[in-house]
Design a protein around this motif. Structure first.
Motif, mmCIF file in Angstrom:
data_model
loop_
_atom_site.group_PDB
_atom_site.id
_atom_site.type_symbol
_atom_site.label_atom_id
_atom_site.label_comp_id
_atom_site.label_asym_id
_atom_site.label_seq_id
_atom_site.Cartn_x
_atom_site.Cartn_y
_atom_site.Cartn_z
ATOM 1 N N LEU A 96 -10.450 41.134 15.594
ATOM 2 C CA LEU A 96 -10.934 39.763 15.786
ATOM 3 C C LEU A 96 -10.164 39.059 16.888
ATOM 4 C CD1 LEU A 96 -12.675 37.453 14.873
ATOM 5 C CD2 LEU A 96 -11.111 37.016 13.045
ATOM 6 N N ARG B 177 -17.603 29.163 20.343
ATOM 7 C CA ARG B 177 -17.943 30.316 19.504
ATOM 8 C C ARG B 177 -16.804 30.672 18.568
ATOM 9 N NH1 ARG B 177 -21.341 34.747 20.548
ATOM 10 N NH2 ARG B 177 -23.138 34.145 21.771
ATOM 11 N N GLN B 178 -15.564 30.570 19.094
ATOM 12 C CA GLN B 178 -14.427 30.910 18.253
ATOM 13 C C GLN B 178 -14.344 29.961 17.066
ATOM 14 O OE1 GLN B 178 -10.990 31.189 20.701
ATOM 15 N NE2 GLN B 178 -10.286 32.996 19.642
ATOM 16 N N TRP C 275 -16.799 28.211 15.661
ATOM 17 C CA TRP C 275 -17.863 28.441 14.680
ATOM 18 C C TRP C 275 -17.663 29.751 13.947
ATOM 19 C CZ3 TRP C 275 -20.376 24.755 12.709
ATOM 20 C CH2 TRP C 275 -20.685 23.625 13.456
ATOM 21 N N GLY C 276 -17.154 30.770 14.653
ATOM 22 C CA GLY C 276 -16.912 32.056 13.995
ATOM 23 C C GLY C 276 -15.873 31.942 12.914
ATOM 24 N N PHE C 277 -14.728 31.290 13.238
ATOM 25 C CA PHE C 277 -13.677 31.144 12.232
ATOM 26 C C PHE C 277 -14.157 30.285 11.083
ATOM 27 C CE2 PHE C 277 -10.340 31.967 15.675
ATOM 28 C CZ PHE C 277 -10.405 33.319 15.412
ATOM 29 N N THR D 46 -17.236 29.827 9.957
ATOM 30 C CA THR D 46 -18.170 30.567 9.109
ATOM 31 C C THR D 46 -17.439 31.604 8.266
ATOM 32 O OG1 THR D 46 -19.655 30.362 10.969
ATOM 33 C CG2 THR D 46 -20.386 31.715 9.154
ATOM 34 N N GLY D 47 -16.526 32.367 8.929
ATOM 35 C CA GLY D 47 -15.832 33.420 8.208
ATOM 36 C C GLY D 47 -14.986 32.875 7.088
ATOM 37 N N LEU E 187 -17.126 31.349 4.246
ATOM 38 C CA LEU E 187 -17.795 32.373 3.440
ATOM 39 C C LEU E 187 -16.778 33.101 2.567
ATOM 40 C CD1 LEU E 187 -20.436 33.810 2.847
ATOM 41 C CD2 LEU E 187 -19.866 35.453 4.591
ATOM 42 N N PHE E 188 -15.566 33.331 3.110
ATOM 43 C CA PHE E 188 -14.548 34.014 2.308
ATOM 44 C C PHE E 188 -14.143 33.164 1.112
ATOM 45 C CE2 PHE E 188 -10.037 35.104 1.501
ATOM 46 C CZ PHE E 188 -10.268 36.367 1.009
#
Lengths: 175, 103
Positions: free
Chosen positions: A21, A96-97, A99-101, A103-104, A107-108
């Motif tokens: 990542l 993007r970074q 939103w990616g973090f 979301t991840g 969700l976790f």
């Protein structure tokens, strides 16, 4: 002993996944994915799935990872102005970074909450000391025969389709 | 054989799945996205195998995981062929730059 092995291998898998990542270099990410696959295969062994662990190493490490590394090398930029000390760089935008973090992590947290409150009660015998190879073979040839044949057809179609798509690819003729 | 609780497997699988999702969103490279997808498929397989421990007679979870591996292999070959095709056509592997249909 087994608990220590479990935590060690799951830690290996998660740490190398985090390395993928955060790594900016795609080749390093692919090699970290190799470590992740090895850690996951060890988790399979600890869960009593010996055949699946060997299949995981053969298919993922022997096939998919080699294909991915070939893909990284074949899509290399040919321009000379790339700094040679930092090849295979991936541009990552801050948006993007973020939103990616987001979301991840969310969700976790959601999945952890669900798992913590699920309170599974397992019935069945858990002690698998014998090999699962015979059971898998018998099940594949009896009750799972139709998915087995469909998987065979799928592999054939994927082989033909991939060979057709990658055929006559001459990037130099496009410039 | 010490029994590792099934929740531990599920937590590890959830962590790997979320990291894979974050990779697939973050990386601006088509092959980086594929790495994330492979990681997510692996995490799902850990779940299936962890539950299959409690069903040693008809190991349905392990068989399902086997088919997931087959589908992942087929997916990766076709996806790589498409990526090579896209690279040959657009000369880029950044998914945001392949936006001809948006114009």
């Amino acid at each position: 002993m087994e608990l220590a092995a479990f935590y060690g291998f799951s830690g290996l898998a998660i740490v190398s996944a985090l390395f993928i990542l955060f790594s900016r270099n795609l080749i390093y990410a692919a090699f970290a994915l190799f470590l992740t696959f090895l850690g996951v295969a060890a988790l399979y062994v600890l869960a009593g799935a010996d055949f699946l662990a060997v299949a995981q190493i053969m298919v993922y490490v022997g096939g998919i990872l080699v294909l991915l590394i070939f893909g990284i090398m074949l899509t290399q930029k040919a321009e000379r102005d790339v700094i040679s000390s930092t090849p295979n760089q991936v541009i990552i935008s801050v948006k993007r970074q973020f939103w990616g973090f987001l979301t991840g992590i969310s969700l976790f947290c959601f999945l952890t909450y669900i798992i913590a409150t699920a309170n599974f009660t397992m019935t069945g015998e858990t002690n698998i000391s014998r090999s699962t190879l015979k059971t898998i073979g018998v099940e594949l040839m009896t009750s799972h025969l139709l998915p087995f044949e469909i998987a065979a057809i799928l592999l054939l179609v994927a082989l033909v389709g991939a060979a057709y798509l990658a055929l006559n690819r001459n990037p130099l003729s496009h410039d | 054989m010490i029994n590792i609780p099934v929740e531990h497997y599920l937590i590890v699988a959830a962590a790997l799945f979320c990291i894979g999702l974050a990779i697939a969103i973050t990386k601006q490279h088509l092959i980086g996205i594929l790495l994330g997808i492979e990681l997510m498929l692996n995490a799902v397989n850990i779940n299936l195998i962890a539950f299959s421990r409690h069903d040693p007679e008809k190991i349905g979870g392990q068989l399902f995981a086997l088919f997931v591996i087959v589908v992942a292999a087929a997916e990766i070959t076709v996806a790589l062929a498409i990526i090579l095709r896209v690279y040959g056509h657009f000369r880029t592997v950044e998914p945001d730059k392949v936006s001809e249909l948006k114009k």
